[in-house]
Design a protein around this motif. Structure first.
Motif, PDB file in Angstrom:
ATOM      1  N   GLU A  79       0.863  -1.317   0.016  1.00 32.01           N
ATOM      2  CA  GLU A  79       0.102  -0.003  -0.054  1.00 32.01           C
ATOM      3  C   GLU A  79       0.987   1.206  -0.114  1.00 32.01           C
ATOM      4  N   PRO A  80       1.375   1.570  -1.209  1.00 27.02           N
ATOM      5  CA  PRO A  80       2.272   2.758  -1.264  1.00 27.02           C
ATOM      6  C   PRO A  80       1.372   4.022  -1.302  1.00 27.02           C
ATOM      7  N   ASP A  81       1.213   4.527   0.052  1.00 20.71           N
ATOM      8  CA  ASP A  81       0.063   5.537   0.243  1.00 20.71           C
ATOM      9  C   ASP A  81       1.123   6.823   0.734  1.00 20.71           C
ATOM     10  N   GLY A  82       2.099   6.736   1.127  1.00 19.81           N
ATOM     11  CA  GLY A  82       2.782   7.915   1.672  1.00 19.81           C
ATOM     12  C   GLY A  82       2.944   7.811   2.879  1.00 19.81           C
ATOM     13  N   ASP A  83       2.137   6.982   3.817  1.00 22.68           N
ATOM     14  CA  ASP A  83       2.240   6.841   5.249  1.00 22.68           C
ATOM     15  C   ASP A  83       3.535   6.159   5.726  1.00 22.68           C
ATOM     16  N   HIS A  84       3.447   6.118   6.713  1.00 25.25           N
ATOM     17  CA  HIS A  84       4.524   5.182   7.575  1.00 25.25           C
ATOM     18  C   HIS A  84       4.221   3.777   7.360  1.00 25.25           C
ATOM     19  N   HIS A  85       5.237   3.086   7.103  1.00 27.15           N
ATOM     20  CA  HIS A  85       5.082   1.490   6.910  1.00 27.15           C
ATOM     21  C   HIS A  85       6.446   0.689   7.300  1.00 27.15           C
ATOM     22  N   GLY A  86       6.440   0.477   8.688  1.00 31.41           N
ATOM     23  CA  GLY A  86       7.626   0.088   9.223  1.00 31.41           C
ATOM     24  C   GLY A  86       7.849  -1.416   8.528  1.00 31.41           C
ATOM     25  N   THR A  87       7.006  -2.090   8.703  1.00 32.48           N
ATOM     26  CA  THR A  87       7.121  -3.733   8.214  1.00 32.48           C
ATOM     27  C   THR A  87       7.298  -3.592   6.676  1.00 32.48           C
ATOM     28  N   SER A  88       6.527  -2.826   5.947  1.00 29.91           N
ATOM     29  CA  SER A  88       6.969  -2.677   4.411  1.00 29.91           C
ATOM     30  C   SER A  88       8.385  -2.253   4.032  1.00 29.91           C
ATOM     31  N   ALA A  89       8.737  -1.283   4.830  1.00 30.15           N
ATOM     32  CA  ALA A  89      10.297  -0.724   4.516  1.00 30.15           C
ATOM     33  C   ALA A  89      11.225  -1.637   4.780  1.00 30.15           C
ATOM     34  N   ALA A  90      10.890  -2.584   5.700  1.00 33.25           N
ATOM     35  CA  ALA A  90      11.701  -3.673   5.869  1.00 33.25           C
ATOM     36  C   ALA A  90      11.971  -4.762   5.121  1.00 33.25           C
ATOM     37  N   VAL A  91      10.573  -4.950   4.562  1.00 31.68           N
ATOM     38  CA  VAL A  91      10.711  -5.989   3.424  1.00 31.68           C
ATOM     39  C   VAL A  91      11.381  -5.386   2.275  1.00 31.68           C
ATOM     40  N   GLU A  92      10.865  -4.123   2.011  1.00 32.12           N
ATOM     41  CA  GLU A  92      11.659  -3.481   0.571  1.00 32.12           C
ATOM     42  C   GLU A  92      13.095  -3.380   0.670  1.00 32.12           C
ATOM     43  N   TYR A  93      13.620  -3.324   1.764  1.00 27.08           N
ATOM     44  CA  TYR A  93      15.225  -3.084   2.338  1.00 27.08           C
ATOM     45  C   TYR A  93      15.896  -4.541   1.970  1.00 27.08           C
ATOM     46  N   ALA A  94      15.221  -5.517   2.514  1.00 22.89           N
ATOM     47  CA  ALA A  94      15.534  -6.845   2.512  1.00 22.89           C
ATOM     48  C   ALA A  94      15.787  -7.066   1.252  1.00 22.89           C
ATOM     49  N   VAL A  95      14.585  -7.235   0.418  1.00 20.14           N
ATOM     50  CA  VAL A  95      14.408  -7.790  -0.804  1.00 20.14           C
ATOM     51  C   VAL A  95      15.405  -6.867  -1.934  1.00 20.14           C
ATOM     52  N   CYS A  96      15.248  -5.573  -1.870  1.00 17.95           N
ATOM     53  CA  CYS A  96      15.645  -4.918  -3.001  1.00 17.95           C
ATOM     54  C   CYS A  96      17.123  -4.172  -2.838  1.00 17.95           C
ATOM     55  N   SER A  97      17.616  -3.865  -1.493  1.00 15.76           N
ATOM     56  CA  SER A  97      18.732  -3.813  -1.299  1.00 15.76           C
ATOM     57  C   SER A  97      20.082  -4.905  -0.803  1.00 15.76           C
TER      58      SER A  97
END
Length: 215
Positions: A79-97
């Motif tokens: 849900e890329p709505d511009g709000d804070h998403h700690g879990t989604s950010a962690a998943v993005e960092y783990a998979v993409c970075s």
């Protein structure tokens, strides 16, 4: 920040003991981790529950797991709505970075968050229904899992909901475009696990039988 206080003495002593033993005996390894950065092979999404000791379960060393903990080991939908998403950010960092090869969702027995969701959905926890409840709004993620439960004994249904929390998280992971792309490209695999704290058991979701099976 006048409200901040010194660290409790027992924690200071534990730190000093760790530095004098574990760190001192493995100083080269820790310095290598600091110099070369992290290269974890897997991300583990587990519960905040203090009884769930992820590294101990797998005998993992520092640097092996990228660990994200939250209430009831849940992953929200993409849900890329511009709000804070700690879990989604962690998943993005783990998979993409970090380019981890595995994302593991680890549920557990006696989960207080899952119990809270069950009670809320049963109408037994009105405080969690309040819009101001962070826990309640977080546990809304698990409502689809509750709605899929069969009728029966409450204790059996709660235990089943613990495992459905893992499955809901896996389903939500699949809604992340970069997760799906990595899985379909063969560079990432998703895994669902559930551990019994008292028995030391570990079960893995088997997609063929659609059941959790002992490891």
């Amino acid at each position: 920040m006048d409200f901040a206080r010194p660290l409790p003495e027992y924690l200071i002593k534990r730190y000093q003991g760790w530095r004098a033993t574990t760190y001192s005996e493995n100083k080269g390894w820790y310095r290598r981790l600091a110099d070369e950065g992290q290269r974890p092979r897997a991300m583990v999404i587990s519960c905040c529950d203090s009884r769930v000791h992820v590294t101990a379960i797998f005998g993992a060393d520092s640097g092996e797991f990228f660990i994200h903990r939250n209430v009831a080991n849940l992953v929200p939908p993409y849900e890329p709505d511009g709000d804070h998403h700690g879990t989604s950010a962690a998943v993005e960092y783990a998979v993409c970075s970090l380019k981890v090869s595995h994302v593991i969702v680890l549920g557990h027995s006696g989960c207080g968050g899952v119990q809270g969701c069950y009670d809320m959905c049963e109408g037994k926890a009105p405080e969690l229904e309040e819009k101001t409840s962070f826990v309640g709004r977080w546990m809304d993620i698990l409502r689809p899992g509750y709605e899929a439960l069969d009728t029966g004994d409450d204790s059996v249904r709660v235990a089943e909901l613990e495992k459905r929390a893992v499955l809901v998280s896996l389903e939500n992971l699949w809604t992340f475009p970069f997760v799906r792309e990595a899985v379909e490209g063969g560079t990432l695999s998703l895994h669902g696990l559930w551990t019994h704290i008292g028995e030391g058991g570990l079960e893995a979701f088997d997609p063929a039988s659609k059941r959790f099976m002992p490891v």
